[in-house]
Scaffold this motif. Structure first.
Motif, mmCIF file in Angstrom:
data_model
loop_
_atom_site.group_PDB
_atom_site.id
_atom_site.type_symbol
_atom_site.label_atom_id
_atom_site.label_comp_id
_atom_site.label_asym_id
_atom_site.label_seq_id
_atom_site.Cartn_x
_atom_site.Cartn_y
_atom_site.Cartn_z
ATOM 1 N N GLY A 1 3.303 54.070 -45.949
ATOM 2 C CA GLY A 1 3.269 52.679 -45.653
ATOM 3 C C GLY A 1 3.154 52.624 -44.139
ATOM 4 N N HIS A 2 2.987 51.302 -43.538
ATOM 5 C CA HIS A 2 2.824 51.162 -42.123
ATOM 6 C C HIS A 2 4.007 51.704 -41.253
ATOM 7 C CE1 HIS A 2 1.347 48.880 -38.608
ATOM 8 N NE2 HIS A 2 2.546 48.506 -38.430
ATOM 9 N N GLY A 3 3.782 52.668 -40.553
ATOM 10 C CA GLY A 3 4.608 53.539 -39.811
ATOM 11 C C GLY A 3 4.579 55.180 -40.185
ATOM 12 N N ALA B 1 9.769 57.821 -42.927
ATOM 13 C CA ALA B 1 9.381 57.574 -44.120
ATOM 14 C C ALA B 1 10.685 58.033 -44.863
ATOM 15 C CB ALA B 1 8.478 58.217 -44.716
ATOM 16 N N CYS B 2 11.043 56.944 -45.816
ATOM 17 C CA CYS B 2 12.098 57.263 -46.884
ATOM 18 C C CYS B 2 11.941 56.681 -48.097
ATOM 19 C CB CYS B 2 13.373 56.651 -46.224
ATOM 20 S SG CYS B 2 13.698 54.893 -45.847
ATOM 21 N N THR B 3 12.608 57.177 -48.901
ATOM 22 C CA THR B 3 12.304 56.581 -50.585
ATOM 23 C C THR B 3 13.689 56.432 -50.992
ATOM 24 O OG1 THR B 3 10.308 57.793 -50.995
ATOM 25 C CG2 THR B 3 11.422 57.101 -52.981
ATOM 26 N N GLY B 4 13.977 55.224 -51.755
ATOM 27 C CA GLY B 4 15.345 55.034 -52.210
ATOM 28 C C GLY B 4 16.515 54.836 -51.350
ATOM 29 N N ALA B 5 17.585 54.287 -51.781
ATOM 30 C CA ALA B 5 18.498 53.634 -51.086
ATOM 31 C C ALA B 5 19.185 54.661 -50.037
ATOM 32 C CB ALA B 5 19.679 52.806 -51.747
ATOM 33 N N VAL B 6 19.606 55.761 -50.932
ATOM 34 C CA VAL B 6 20.393 57.165 -50.203
ATOM 35 C C VAL B 6 19.652 57.516 -48.973
ATOM 36 C CG1 VAL B 6 21.337 59.186 -50.558
ATOM 37 C CG2 VAL B 6 21.639 57.364 -52.138
ATOM 38 N N THR C 1 6.916 45.810 -44.988
ATOM 39 C CA THR C 1 5.585 45.209 -45.382
ATOM 40 C C THR C 1 4.339 45.974 -44.911
ATOM 41 O OG1 THR C 1 4.502 43.541 -43.856
ATOM 42 C CG2 THR C 1 6.094 42.809 -45.522
ATOM 43 N N GLY C 2 3.235 45.808 -45.317
ATOM 44 C CA GLY C 2 2.033 46.634 -44.850
ATOM 45 C C GLY C 2 1.765 46.121 -43.245
ATOM 46 N N GLY C 3 0.798 46.776 -42.735
ATOM 47 C CA GLY C 3 0.517 46.306 -41.319
ATOM 48 C C GLY C 3 -1.011 46.177 -41.054
ATOM 49 N N ILE C 4 -1.268 45.221 -40.308
ATOM 50 C CA ILE C 4 -2.641 44.874 -39.911
ATOM 51 C C ILE C 4 -3.359 45.928 -39.594
ATOM 52 C CG2 ILE C 4 -4.160 43.368 -38.565
ATOM 53 C CD1 ILE C 4 -1.991 41.155 -38.712
ATOM 54 N N ASN C 5 -2.763 46.583 -38.497
ATOM 55 C CA ASN C 5 -3.790 47.679 -37.848
ATOM 56 C C ASN C 5 -3.676 49.137 -38.409
ATOM 57 O OD1 ASN C 5 -4.998 46.265 -35.768
ATOM 58 N ND2 ASN C 5 -3.224 45.994 -34.730
ATOM 59 N N SER C 6 -2.808 49.210 -39.483
ATOM 60 C CA SER C 6 -2.726 50.513 -40.323
ATOM 61 C C SER C 6 -3.849 50.650 -41.327
ATOM 62 C CB SER C 6 -1.544 50.617 -40.932
ATOM 63 O OG SER C 6 -1.184 49.383 -42.142
ATOM 64 N N GLN C 7 -4.100 51.817 -41.640
ATOM 65 C CA GLN C 7 -5.470 52.161 -42.075
ATOM 66 C C GLN C 7 -5.433 51.958 -43.686
ATOM 67 O OE1 GLN C 7 -8.049 53.048 -40.445
ATOM 68 N NE2 GLN C 7 -6.641 52.670 -38.774
ATOM 69 N N ALA D 1 -5.826 49.982 -47.312
ATOM 70 C CA ALA D 1 -6.270 48.563 -47.682
ATOM 71 C C ALA D 1 -5.591 48.105 -48.737
ATOM 72 C CB ALA D 1 -7.774 48.992 -48.316
ATOM 73 N N ARG D 2 -4.174 48.316 -48.400
ATOM 74 C CA ARG D 2 -3.178 47.788 -49.504
ATOM 75 C C ARG D 2 -2.595 46.437 -49.218
ATOM 76 N NH1 ARG D 2 -0.966 53.126 -48.634
ATOM 77 N NH2 ARG D 2 -2.297 54.530 -49.811
ATOM 78 N N GLY D 3 -3.343 45.751 -48.182
ATOM 79 C CA GLY D 3 -2.631 44.316 -48.087
ATOM 80 C C GLY D 3 -1.455 44.355 -47.391
ATOM 81 N N LEU D 4 -0.831 43.247 -47.176
ATOM 82 C CA LEU D 4 0.325 42.941 -46.340
ATOM 83 C C LEU D 4 1.648 42.577 -47.127
ATOM 84 C CD1 LEU D 4 -1.522 40.927 -43.467
ATOM 85 C CD2 LEU D 4 -0.776 43.573 -43.779
ATOM 86 N N GLY D 5 1.605 43.017 -48.215
ATOM 87 C CA GLY D 5 2.661 42.780 -49.259
ATOM 88 C C GLY D 5 3.925 43.647 -49.065
ATOM 89 N N GLN D 6 5.140 43.186 -49.717
ATOM 90 C CA GLN D 6 6.346 43.873 -49.389
ATOM 91 C C GLN D 6 6.196 45.512 -49.775
ATOM 92 O OE1 GLN D 6 9.438 42.333 -51.589
ATOM 93 N NE2 GLN D 6 11.038 43.808 -51.265
ATOM 94 N N HIS D 7 6.771 46.195 -48.968
ATOM 95 C CA HIS D 7 6.784 47.844 -48.981
ATOM 96 C C HIS D 7 8.114 48.215 -49.427
ATOM 97 C CE1 HIS D 7 2.774 49.106 -46.786
ATOM 98 N NE2 HIS D 7 2.445 48.552 -47.812
ATOM 99 N N LEU D 8 9.184 48.122 -48.638
ATOM 100 C CA LEU D 8 10.693 48.504 -48.987
ATOM 101 C C LEU D 8 11.123 47.771 -50.068
ATOM 102 C CD1 LEU D 8 11.736 49.113 -45.225
ATOM 103 C CD2 LEU D 8 11.831 50.770 -47.276
ATOM 104 N N SER D 9 11.738 48.343 -50.887
ATOM 105 C CA SER D 9 12.140 47.591 -51.967
ATOM 106 C C SER D 9 13.614 46.700 -51.553
ATOM 107 C CB SER D 9 12.531 48.469 -53.286
ATOM 108 O OG SER D 9 13.902 49.297 -52.849
ATOM 109 N N ASP D 10 13.874 45.643 -52.590
ATOM 110 C CA ASP D 10 15.347 45.104 -52.130
ATOM 111 C C ASP D 10 16.469 46.051 -51.900
ATOM 112 O OD1 ASP D 10 13.623 42.877 -52.407
ATOM 113 O OD2 ASP D 10 14.682 42.091 -54.182
#
Length: 435
Positions: free
Chosen positions: A166-168, A189-194, A216-222, A224-233
């Protein structure tokens, strides 16, 4: 290190470095007007006395104090030092994607020091660095705090937390280069709550003042996945709960509307950017007291010609809705803190955002100034020491030749900068400039 803090003269500006005993010597400032609390009426001719880095007296008229150093600002307006709550000292618009293959940690530290110096001389005496890789910025923060070098007071997050890819989390290089230069645990980078909670605890362990996430995604990151939600709730909730349990606030990079809304529901303290903020989420932010850091100069640092096709498309769409976030913030009375994304935009030109806030909000000049002083200090949790000129607070002040309530662009031309009672920049005041 002494060479780094040596006083120099730049185009007629006197840039003063701390000298032995300077912080103990009283400083007497004679100002034509003083905005002690942004949003309130300025005082007339006033003397401000500084001792041991703090404001000791605020006296009507121009009075003398024996043995004190005098700063003549009778033709200027004195106001609190400015605060930028969204900077990145470790890079600039010219930084290349592959820079980690060339730059050492020492290179980054010196580059960050240069950017910090530009920022301080522009009148920003405090910043929040919300995403610089490695620990060079930690070293810079600590060196400034202990007086080794001169720079703005820094509150930092260290590396941003993001989803894998993701962005970052760096991408855009081939796999071998990416793994060598930006290993998984280095990027936050991290995956999952823990695991996301673990990253928060690691950041706290190594000296972060707050947590920065990329929701979310970032404007200046490479990508092409858009700017939608990345980290889950679930991941967002784990990050916020863990950070708050450790006394750390959470700043959420969020562009797309779904990601902004999810971040607000999770309880983040500030939304950074909020490009696609919508009416419903604006109302929720106002109700919950979530801050907006609008970064209106986000796209100033890059032209479409410099960007990949994926980034060009995101930039074009973001420019189409530019200013909607600040307009909704004004309409719904969301708390706004000044933040520029300097690093993506040029360092030292932070004050250019004030005119955008006034033009696009439209915010009043008074409200725009508050966002970079009183309100920014509140977001930082530093209202007891920063944001106003009051007895007992840090002696962080700037001066301009005129009334910033009438013309906010005056803040782009700061004539005097004082931090911790030390004169950083001082140009002769134009005694005809104050009315």
């Amino acid at each position: 290190m002494s060479a780094l803090i040596m006083g120099v003269s730049l185009s007629g500006w006197a840039v003063a470095a701390p000298v032995d005993g300077e912080s103990q010597q009283a400083l007497v400032i004679h100002a034509g007007a003083v905005i002690t609390i942004p949003g309130e009426r300025p005082l007339g001719p006033t003397t401000v006395v500084v001792r041991n880095g703090e404001i000791a007296e605020i006296v009507p008229g121009h009075v003398e104090r024996t043995g004190a150093r005098v700063v003549d600002l009778e033709g200027a307006t004195l106001l609190p030092g400015l605060i930028d709550t969204h900077v990145h000292f470790s890079f600039s618009p010219e930084t290349k994607l592959w820079s980690a293959a060339i730059d050492t940690a020492e290179d980054v530290a010196l580059f960050a020091f240069s950017n910090a110096k530009k920022t301080l001389e522009a009148g920003f005496t405090t910043v929040r660095d919300v995403g610089s890789d490695g620990y060079s910025i930690h070293a810079l923060r600590d060196a400034i705090n202990d007086g080794t070098v001169s720079g703005p007071r820094i509150f930092l997050s260290g590396t941003s937390l993001s989803i894998v890819g993701g962005h970052g989390d760096m991408s855009g290089l081939n796999r071998k280069a990416t793994e060598a230069l930006y290993p998984y645990d280095y990027t936050g980078a991290c995956t999952g709550a823990v695991e996301c909670a673990l990253r928060v605890r690691e950041a706290a362990k190594y000296g972060a003042d707050l947590i920065k996430i990329t929701s979310t995604g970032g404007i200046n990151s490479q990508q092409a996945r858009g700017l939608g939600q990345h980290l889950s709730d679930e991941e967002l909730t784990a990050i916020v709960t863990t950070a708050h349990s450790l006394g750390l606030k959470v700043a959420a990079h969020a562009h797309g509307g779904e990601g902004v809304a999810a971040s607000v529901r999770a309880g983040v303290d500030s939304i950074e950017h909020g490009t696609y903020l919508d009416e419903d989420t604006a109302k929720l932010m106002a109700a919950r007291g979530t801050w907006l850091v609008p970064t209106l100069g986000l796209l100033d640092g890059r032209t479409a010609a410099d960007a990949s096709p994926a980034v060009q498309a995101k930039m074009a769409e973001a420019r189409r809705v530019a200013g909607r976030n600040i307009r909704l913030a004004v309409q719904h009375k969301i708390k706004v803190a000044f933040g520029t994304d300097a690093g993506v935009s040029p360092h030292g030109q932070n004050a250019r955002q004030f005119r955008l806030m006034v033009e696009q909000g439209p915010m009043t000049p008074m409200a725009a100034l508050r966002s970079a002083t009183l309100d920014a200090a509140a977001l930082l949790g530093q209202s007891d020491k920063l944001g106003t000129i009051e007895v007992g607070k840090y002696a962080d002040m700037i001066a301009v030749a005129g009334d910033p309530y009438r013309d906010i662009t005056l803040l782009e031309h700061v004539s005097t900068v004082i931090k911790d009672g030390r004169l950083i920049v001082h140009a002769s005041a134009d005694k005809t400039g104050f009315k």
